[in-house]
Design an enzyme around this catalytic site. Structure first.
Site, PDB file in Angstrom:
ATOM      1  N   ASP A   1       0.833  -1.197   0.000  1.00 27.92           N
ATOM      2  CA  ASP A   1       0.000   0.000   0.000  1.00 27.92           C
ATOM      3  C   ASP A   1       0.874   1.256   0.000  1.00 27.92           C
ATOM      4  O   ASP A   1       1.870   1.333   0.722  1.00 27.92           O
ATOM      5  CB  ASP A   1      -0.893  -0.017   1.243  1.00 27.92           C
ATOM      6  CG  ASP A   1      -1.893   1.105   1.273  1.00 27.92           C
ATOM      7  OD1 ASP A   1      -2.732   1.166   0.363  1.00 27.92           O
ATOM      8  OD2 ASP A   1      -1.837   1.916   2.220  1.00 27.92           O
TER       9      ASP A   1
ATOM     10  N   GLU B   1       1.459  -0.757  -5.091  1.00 30.85           N
ATOM     11  CA  GLU B   1       0.496   0.277  -5.423  1.00 30.85           C
ATOM     12  C   GLU B   1       1.294   1.578  -5.450  1.00 30.85           C
ATOM     13  O   GLU B   1       1.538   2.197  -4.421  1.00 30.85           O
ATOM     14  CB  GLU B   1      -0.613   0.368  -4.378  1.00 30.85           C
ATOM     15  CG  GLU B   1      -1.661   1.424  -4.750  1.00 30.85           C
ATOM     16  CD  GLU B   1      -2.274   2.134  -3.543  1.00 30.85           C
ATOM     17  OE1 GLU B   1      -3.394   2.642  -3.687  1.00 30.85           O
ATOM     18  OE2 GLU B   1      -1.640   2.188  -2.480  1.00 30.85           O
TER      19      GLU B   1
END
Length: 544
Positions: A213, A278
């Site tokens: 993330d 990401e």
């Protein structure tokens, strides 16, 4: 806390991730096993046969760690345990054991940019005060102004509003997202050592990979300089901000040192353990830097998700992605929807138009070389739920910007005539977000075995993708000459050919010369030596 025994790898294929289909499980919205209205690990375990039969290769689980759930688990208080609303470590071990037995791999979400404000490190930092070693693990700073009453710089939160919160002793701490998500200081050796240990903890429990993330955000520019963008508005998307130039809190060169330290850890475990970033970057070239034999295995390419419904847009995105992946020798990643973006049925026009286009886009994605990511419920043709009552919305961005991601997070329907459509055990009526009445016709039970349903389209396409030799590799594509508004390309392996044709022209077209149709997103009719492909439809043709 002890780790489970190291499981036997699924296969000896260390490159499984190069052409895998990965199914994103938004844990709280997938399946509820205990009637509390929230999905959990046991619910996933019970539904694993469905995912095997769908034809995916791996599951990516959103965060299930101990958390106050201010941002749906992306505010982690303990990276080595399961939040009680999702179960416990024993449930995780049972789920991953069953998944591996069914041939499914497990990718877990890792959230390294920030912790929860309830994390023991942050509570210790608040108690210790300015200048303490505990505060060095985060990004605390003195404010500007005569009394330090102004934030240290002009950075704004991705969720809207200032990226700084002041504490009672006068200092400010940085949070690029919600105030309950304080950013870590990744120049601190304790932070780096902690996350290397977290990686090993979950690798020892058998996980096959990590989705990182905010992989581009862990390092902030020295001195925390102002952004200086007068036009920057609250709540702007990361992609829009990056379009103005590289930001002092994103995509700093030093972030790559972190991944160069992580890669040997992943490589030390058998079975092809992987990581996907990401990451948002100013250019495709900078995004490609996250990928390579000494860093991460993949990085999400969101350009495919952002493509407009036009042949030119899709072709440009596909060509760019394939060219960049060739430079770094890594597979492309394709994604149409995820837990942060509006579902693509709605983006493509909603209703019957959006559903037709979504089915065609799925065939386009599954025929491309590389790795495809499917967001849960996509295989059912679920639209965005746009009319959720404001009082039920839980996205922290909603209170700051009025924008909410909750509409793509509504629990998926499994069966039955009444909400929540089998989300929980029989008789359970609880669901943390309500599903609309129209979803009864979109449930798994309503679509299973029904010719022409979105679910059966996905099942057929994924079966062919797994079995067809022309779709097995990661080699590129050959574009074919077509009329305007039509995409057509061929993939080959030996004497096997598969051609994908997508009609975005606005009128039906006749397709000939590519062999027999093997799957289509709409009914085909024969015309002469070819087949009529309707508007907003796609089909695969094979010749051997």
């Amino acid at each position: 806390m002890t780790s489970a025994p190291h499981p036997t790898p699924l296969t000896a294929d260390d490159d499984w991730w190069r052409s895998a289909v990965v199914y994103q499980v938004y844990v709280r919205s997938f399946a509820d096993s205990n009637s509390d209205g929230v999905g959990d690990l046991e619910g996933i375990r019970q539904r694993l046969p469905y995912l095997r039969d769908l034809g995916v290769d791996a599951l990516w689980l959103t965060p299930f760690y101990t958390s106050p759930q201010i941002d749906a688990g992306y505010d982690v208080a303990d990276y080595r345990d399961v939040d009680p609303i999702f179960g416990n470590l024993g449930d995780f071990d049972a789920m991953i054991t069953d998944a591996h037995a069914l041939g499914l791999r497990i990718i877990v979400d890792l959230v390294p940019n920030h912790t929860s404000s309830a994390h023991p490190w942050f509570t210790a930092a608040l108690a210790a005060g300015p200048g303490s070693p505990e505060r060095e693990r985060y990004l605390f700073a003195e404010g500007k102004g005569e009394q330090g009453e102004l934030p240290p710089n002009d950075w704004e939160s991705i969720f809207g509003g200032p990226a700084w919160t002041r504490v009672p002793d006068g200092q400010w701490y940085l949070h690029l997202f919600d105030p309950a998500q304080p950013d870590l200081n990744w120049r601190h050796p304790e932070v780096r050592a902690e996350f290397e240990d977290v990686l090993r903890f979950w690798l020892d429990r058998g996980v096959d990979g990590f989705r990182i993330d905010v992989a581009h955000g862990m390092i902030k520019a020295e001195g925390l300089p102002d952004v200086g963008f007068n036009s920057m508005t609250t709540g702007q998307r990361q992609s829009e901000l990056l379009g103005k130039g590289r930001l002092p809190y994103f995509d700093q060169d030093e972030v790559h040192d972190i991944y160069r330290a992580w890669r040997p850890i992943l490589d030390s475990y058998p079975g092809g353990r992987m990581a996907v970033a990401e990451a948002w970057a100013e250019t495709p070239q900078r995004l490609a830097r996250y990928i390579g034999p000494d860093e991460l295995h993949q990085a999400f390419s969101f350009d495919f998700l952002d493509a407009t419904w036009s042949a030119d847009s899709f072709r440009k995105v596909i060509d760019t992605a394939l060219a960049e992946s060739a430079i770094v020798g890594a597979p492309t990643t394709w994604v149409l929807s995820n837990h942060d973006r509006q579902r693509h049925v709605t983006r493509y026009g909603d209703g019957e138009v959006g559903l037709r286009r979504a089915g065609a886009a799925a065939l386009l994605m599954f025929s491309l070389p590389g790795c495809a990511y499917v967001y849960q419920g996509e295989e059912l043709g679920l639209p965005e739920v746009l009319d959720l009552p404001d009082e039920l919305r839980q996205d922290p961005a909603f209170l700051r910007t009025g924008e909410s991601r909750d509409g793509c997070r509504v629990p998926i329907p499994w069966s039955g005539e009444l909400a929540p459509y089998g989300f929980g055990p029989e008789g359970s009526e609880l669901s943390w977000l309500p599903a609309p009445a129209t979803w009864r016709a979109l449930s798994v039970a309503a679509q299973a075995g029904v010719t022409g349903s979105t679910l059966e389209l996905y099942r057929a396409a994924l079966r062919i993708r797994r079995e067809h030799p022309a779709l097995a590799g990661t080699d590129g594509i050959t574009w074919l000459e077509t009329e305007p508004g039509v995409l057509a390309f061929r993939r080959t392996a030996g004497d096997a050919e598969l051609t994908c044709v997508v009609n975005i022209s606005g009128a039906e077209v006749t397709v000939a010369g590519h062999g027999r149709p093997v799957v289509a997103s709409a009914d085909l009719t024969e015309r002469g030596d070819g087949h009529v492909l309707p508007v907003d439809a796609a089909a695969w043709f094979e010749r051997r």
